[in-house]
Structure formats: C-alpha cells, structure tokens
Design a protein around this motif. Sequence first.
Motif, short mmCIF file in Angstrom:
data_model
loop_
_atom_site.label_atom_id
_atom_site.label_comp_id
_atom_site.label_asym_id
_atom_site.label_seq_id
_atom_site.Cartn_x
_atom_site.Cartn_y
_atom_site.Cartn_z
N LEU A 179 0.83 -1.20 0.00
CA LEU A 179 0.00 0.00 0.00
C LEU A 179 0.87 1.26 0.00
O LEU A 179 0.58 2.23 -0.71
N PHE A 180 1.96 1.22 0.79
CA PHE A 180 2.86 2.36 0.83
C PHE A 180 3.47 2.63 -0.55
O PHE A 180 3.56 3.78 -0.98
N LYS A 181 3.87 1.56 -1.23
CA LYS A 181 4.43 1.73 -2.56
C LYS A 181 3.38 2.29 -3.53
O LYS A 181 3.65 3.22 -4.29
N ASP A 182 2.17 1.74 -3.48
CA ASP A 182 1.11 2.22 -4.37
C ASP A 182 0.81 3.70 -4.09
O ASP A 182 0.60 4.49 -5.02
N PHE A 183 0.80 4.06 -2.80
CA PHE A 183 0.55 5.45 -2.43
C PHE A 183 1.66 6.36 -2.94
O PHE A 183 1.39 7.42 -3.52
N SER A 184 2.92 5.94 -2.76
CA SER A 184 4.04 6.79 -3.18
C SER A 184 4.06 6.97 -4.69
O SER A 184 4.38 8.06 -5.18
N VAL A 185 3.72 5.92 -5.43
CA VAL A 185 3.66 6.04 -6.89
C VAL A 185 2.53 6.99 -7.31
O VAL A 185 2.70 7.82 -8.21
N LEU A 186 1.38 6.88 -6.63
CA LEU A 186 0.26 7.78 -6.92
C LEU A 186 0.64 9.24 -6.65
O LEU A 186 0.32 10.13 -7.44
N VAL A 187 1.33 9.47 -5.54
CA VAL A 187 1.77 10.83 -5.21
C VAL A 187 2.73 11.34 -6.28
O VAL A 187 2.61 12.49 -6.74
N GLU A 188 3.66 10.49 -6.69
CA GLU A 188 4.62 10.89 -7.72
C GLU A 188 3.93 11.30 -9.02
O GLU A 188 4.36 12.22 -9.71
N GLN A 189 2.83 10.65 -9.33
CA GLN A 189 2.11 10.92 -10.57
C GLN A 189 1.17 12.12 -10.47
O GLN A 189 0.87 12.75 -11.48
N ASN A 190 0.74 12.45 -9.24
CA ASN A 190 -0.37 13.42 -9.11
C ASN A 190 -0.14 14.58 -8.15
O ASN A 190 -1.06 15.38 -7.94
N TYR A 191 1.07 14.71 -7.58
CA TYR A 191 1.26 15.71 -6.53
C TYR A 191 1.02 17.14 -7.01
O TYR A 191 0.76 18.04 -6.21
N LYS A 192 1.10 17.38 -8.32
CA LYS A 192 0.90 18.74 -8.83
C LYS A 192 -0.57 19.13 -8.87
O LYS A 192 -0.89 20.32 -8.96
N THR A 193 -1.44 18.14 -8.81
CA THR A 193 -2.87 18.44 -8.89
C THR A 193 -3.67 17.97 -7.68
O THR A 193 -4.72 18.54 -7.36
#
Length: 280
Positions: A179-193
Amino acid sequence: MAVQEISTYSYKDIFSLSIIQFEEACVFNKPEQINAYNIYWIKEGKGVYNIDFESYAFNDNVLFFLSPGQVFSVESEEIKEAYKLTFVRDFYCIQTHDQEVACNGILFNNVYETPFVSPCESDTNKLNFILESLIDEFKRDDVAAQYDMLQSYLKQFIIHSVRIKKENHIIKDDAETKLFKDFSVLVEQNYKTLHTVTDYANRLGLSPKSLAKHFQKTGNQTPSDFIKQRIILEAKRKLIYSTSSVKQIAYKLGFNDPAYFTRFFKKATTKSPLQFKKDY
C-alpha cells in the motif's frame, strides 16, 4: 560526475554506458537537474554526493539510481573505477515493465529513501558479467536486433539491482508495504494536482483514517506529511532550475493562491521561496 569519462558506448542517444577510471579527488559544486534515468556503479572510490538537497556519503562498491527531474551534485569524490548507465523512457520504460521488474518506486521514482544499494561479491560478479555483455553488444558490427539485446541486458542489470535491494534492505511484501508503494507512486504521478489525503485515499479505495492507520503500522510519516514533502521538493527544484516566478511555480504546483503557497513553503522550510532561491 566530476571525473573524466574514459570510454563511452552509446545507442542512438537513448542508451549509453560510460566507463570511468580516474584517481583524483574532485569537487563539483554546481548542481544539475537530471533529464534521463541514470545508474551509477562506483566499484572503487569514495565521496559525498548531494541528491535532491540531501547529502549522502559512500565508500566503495555502491550502486545508486537517479530519475529524471532529480537534482544531483558532487560535493567531493575520489574515483578509481566506476560505470554509468544512462537511458531515456523511449528506450526502457520503468512503468511499463514494473509488473515484471518491480523497480518503480524502489530503485527509480523514489525520492523518499537513501538511493544507495551495496552488492556483495556474488552480486558484483553477476553485474560484471552483464556489463561485459553490454560492451560486447555495443562493439558488434552486426546491429541486427541490437536494440532488443541492449534492452535485455539493461533489464537484467535492473532486476539484479532490485534483488540486491530486497536482500539488503528488507523490502517487505505485506499489505502495508504494498500500500505504501502504491501510495508513493500515486503521489509521484499526481502531486501537482492532488494535495489532500482524501484524494489519494479515494483512489486507493480507503478512507483517510484507514490510510493513516496503515502508515502507522509501517512506521512511516503521515500521508499528509508525505504529500507535503513531495510538493516542497518540486518547489525547490523549480526555484533553482527554472526561470519561473514564485507565482508561476505556485500555479504549476496546483496552488490557486500564490500567497498561500508562500506560507506553505515557509512553514516547511523556514524560508520564503525567494529567500531559499537567494541563499541556494
């Protein structure tokens, strides 16, 4: 790197291997922003590197991995033997191959952990064999299927590196770690929005409270702090490596109010964006 590159092999400006053999202490203070994926293997040498505004010391036989956008500089180094693999997404896509190679968020696109991996003697022999195979392939006159062969060797090098990371850094396969990895990847993809924990919890099919509890079990910082740190890191990069104004950077990072962005940045760093840029 602040050393002389002795030999460089390249394929159509999208993949290259540099071999470095140079024994002299060097200092290179001007940071650069990486525009491709880089794998550095320092077989013999020591030094201090700055990666994304953090300092890392190393001493002999280490691998480290840089992703596009990261900030890199050499504080000091003395290198006897080193190798550098450089490739772009068009040659090898980290995200496309992640299901089979599992390096996304572990070796690459991971700005949250120390980037160094230390191979043992057995690992070193395997990596040496792959590099020798790469060099032989680069030297071939017959270029039929060369793209596929080079990509295959790079893939093997990355797979072995992931295995080394897992063996030495105890990467767990439990639900919380995944879950932590999935979350970190999601953040990497979407932190600008996307800036709120709720945004990411919804995408992961969890409530914000449940996501926070999972983070507590892994001993990581809170999801909110995780998101904020990624935004701050990108703000620092843009302040140093772009000509954009603070107002423009704020908009690019998803802030509708530049004044709020300035307060957000100062709370995290104790400096205003302009003061940080001036001091750096």
